[in-house]
Design an enzyme around this catalytic site. Structure first.
Site, PDB file in Angstrom:
ATOM      1  N   SER A 146       0.836  -1.209   0.000  1.00  0.00           N
ATOM      2  CA  SER A 146       0.000   0.000   0.000  1.00  0.00           C
ATOM      3  C   SER A 146       0.862   1.246   0.000  1.00  0.00           C
ATOM      4  O   SER A 146       0.486   2.260  -0.578  1.00  0.00           O
ATOM      5  CB  SER A 146      -0.853   0.072   1.267  1.00  0.00           C
ATOM      6  OG  SER A 146      -1.670  -1.034   1.379  1.00  0.00           O
TER       7      SER A 146
ATOM      8  N   ASN B 243      -5.480   6.081  -1.931  1.00  0.00           N
ATOM      9  CA  ASN B 243      -4.958   6.562  -0.648  1.00  0.00           C
ATOM     10  C   ASN B 243      -4.414   7.986  -0.746  1.00  0.00           C
ATOM     11  O   ASN B 243      -4.512   8.756   0.208  1.00  0.00           O
ATOM     12  CB  ASN B 243      -3.895   5.604  -0.099  1.00  0.00           C
ATOM     13  CG  ASN B 243      -4.536   4.323   0.418  1.00  0.00           C
ATOM     14  OD1 ASN B 243      -5.729   4.298   0.715  1.00  0.00           O
ATOM     15  ND2 ASN B 243      -3.765   3.264   0.513  1.00  0.00           N
TER      16      ASN B 243
ATOM     17  N   GLU C 259      -5.729  -1.430  -8.119  1.00  0.00           N
ATOM     18  CA  GLU C 259      -4.858  -0.456  -8.782  1.00  0.00           C
ATOM     19  C   GLU C 259      -3.668  -1.226  -9.362  1.00  0.00           C
ATOM     20  O   GLU C 259      -2.947  -1.904  -8.621  1.00  0.00           O
ATOM     21  CB  GLU C 259      -4.356   0.588  -7.775  1.00  0.00           C
ATOM     22  CG  GLU C 259      -5.464   1.486  -7.250  1.00  0.00           C
ATOM     23  CD  GLU C 259      -5.012   2.431  -6.135  1.00  0.00           C
ATOM     24  OE1 GLU C 259      -5.616   3.499  -5.999  1.00  0.00           O
ATOM     25  OE2 GLU C 259      -4.069   2.101  -5.378  1.00  0.00           O
TER      26      GLU C 259
ATOM     27  N   HIS D 289      -2.555  -3.539  -6.324  1.00  0.00           N
ATOM     28  CA  HIS D 289      -3.009  -3.066  -5.016  1.00  0.00           C
ATOM     29  C   HIS D 289      -4.505  -3.310  -4.864  1.00  0.00           C
ATOM     30  O   HIS D 289      -5.331  -2.575  -5.413  1.00  0.00           O
ATOM     31  CB  HIS D 289      -2.674  -1.570  -4.850  1.00  0.00           C
ATOM     32  CG  HIS D 289      -2.998  -1.041  -3.496  1.00  0.00           C
ATOM     33  ND1 HIS D 289      -3.594   0.178  -3.278  1.00  0.00           N
ATOM     34  CD2 HIS D 289      -2.825  -1.594  -2.269  1.00  0.00           C
ATOM     35  CE1 HIS D 289      -3.765   0.357  -1.980  1.00  0.00           C
ATOM     36  NE2 HIS D 289      -3.306  -0.694  -1.349  1.00  0.00           N
TER      37      HIS D 289
END
Ligand SMILES: NC(=O)c1ccc[n+]([C@@H]2O[C@H](COP(=O)([O-])OP(=O)(O)OC[C@H]3O[C@@H](n4cnc5c(N)ncnc54)[C@H](O)[C@@H]3O)[C@@H](O)[C@H]2O)c1
Length: 286
Positions: A122, A193, A155, A143
């Site tokens: 991450s 994120n 992702e 991800h």
């Protein structure tokens, strides 16, 4: 590089993410070799996957023979050498650069030269992880989001030296897993994120600035901005400790004040108010 058709997938680390990814992949018809550090942890992951698939059978989302077939496609090992025939290996071990580099170095000695190596990191740089191997063009980020069987996004992260073929092979696997893959470059926080962490921290700062209650802040963002869930509910669900850790990791890389975790949630983390998992965060969970 020429990428093989991907049939056999190795998943290294069968924790929260790895077990979810392995479950998804056996449901989608891939053969999976799951590697854990001990046979006990492997058995635990197997039981968890078997349990979730049974729940799908109970809810009539899956037939019993289909569950048996899926579980039959999952083999477990503690020996990395058993990943030798994999066309793709997805790494989902502890979020530490050292162990990930060590693992990628070891994998390079084991898997075929045309196999794709993916990391589910991450917060680490995929480019830095890829530097562990002499063929970084076959390394990409995949991800997934937690829980992997339920969250539709993956992702697909292009590192500095990833080849087009490796990126597209990972996109194809994402699609076969029933996900909605997006392509992005290897930048801190990737897409979700990078956007969500500063946004949630802004929301949490507004708790103090506007002296609004968590309930009213959640109502503001659900009823006024169309969010499916309010920010306090979301951070409680993610875990206050996980959110603080993710904020600190992203802040360390980008140094934007908005990304740093507000003092209020750092104190909550230190006090053990971790959200849903500890029974108390912004809300009580009895
Ligand atoms: N949990 C999330 O919300 C989430 C979401 C997306 C991505 N990720 C990423 O997925 C990866 C795994 O996270 P998780 O939440 O599943 O963690 P977890 O703690 O549930 O599982 C970690 C796994 O790593 C293994 N492990 C620990 N130390 C090891 C070592 N030295 N060598 C090899 N294996 C080791 C453990 O046995 C376990 O299988 C991390 O890179 C994390 O950043 C997590």
């Amino acid at each position: 590089m020429t990428v093989p058709e991907i049939r056999r997938v190795g998943v290294v680390g069968l924790g929260a993410m790895g077990a979810g990814i392995a479950q998804l992949a056996i449901e989608a018809g891939f053969e999976i070799v799951g590697r854990e550090v001990s046979a006990e942890l492997g058995a635990k992951a197997h039981d968890r996957i078997a349990h979730f698939l049974q729940r799908k059978v109970d809810k009539e989302q899956m037939g019993a023979p289909e569950r048996e077939r899926a579980l039959g496609a999952l083999s477990l090992t503690t020996d990395l050498a058993d990943l030798a025939d994999c066309d793709l290996v997805i790494e989902a071990i502890v979020e530490d650069l050292g162990p990930k580099l060590e693992l990628f170095r070891a994998l390079e000695e084991i898997v075929r030269p045309d196999a794709i190596l993916a990391t589910n990191t991450s917060a680490l740089s995929v480019t830095e992880i890829a530097a562990a191997v002499s063929t970084p063009e076959r390394v990409v980020g995949m991800h997934f989001f937690n829980p992997a069987p339920l969250m539709p996004l993956v992702e697909i992260v292009r590192a500095q030296l990833s080849s087009d073929e490796a990126v597209e092979a990972a996109v194809t696997v994402g699609e076969k897993l029933g996900k909605r893959p997006i392509r992005c470059h290897d930048t801190p926080g990737f897409v979700v994120n990078r956007v969500l962490i500063p946004l949630l921290n802004d929301c949490l700062r507004v708790l103090d600035e506007a002296r609004v209650s968590p309930e009213d802040l959640d109502t503001a963002m659900t009823a006024g901005a169309g969010w499916p869930m309010g920010p306090c509910t979301l951070v409680d669900l993610v875990g206050i400790d996980v959110h603080v850790h993710a904020s600190e990791a992203l802040y360390e890389k980008l140094r934007e004040p908005r990304i740093a975790p507000p003092a209020r949630i750092v104190a909550m983390k230190n006090a053990g108010l971790l959200g849903r998992k500890s029974g108390r965060g912004f809300y009580r969970y009895d």
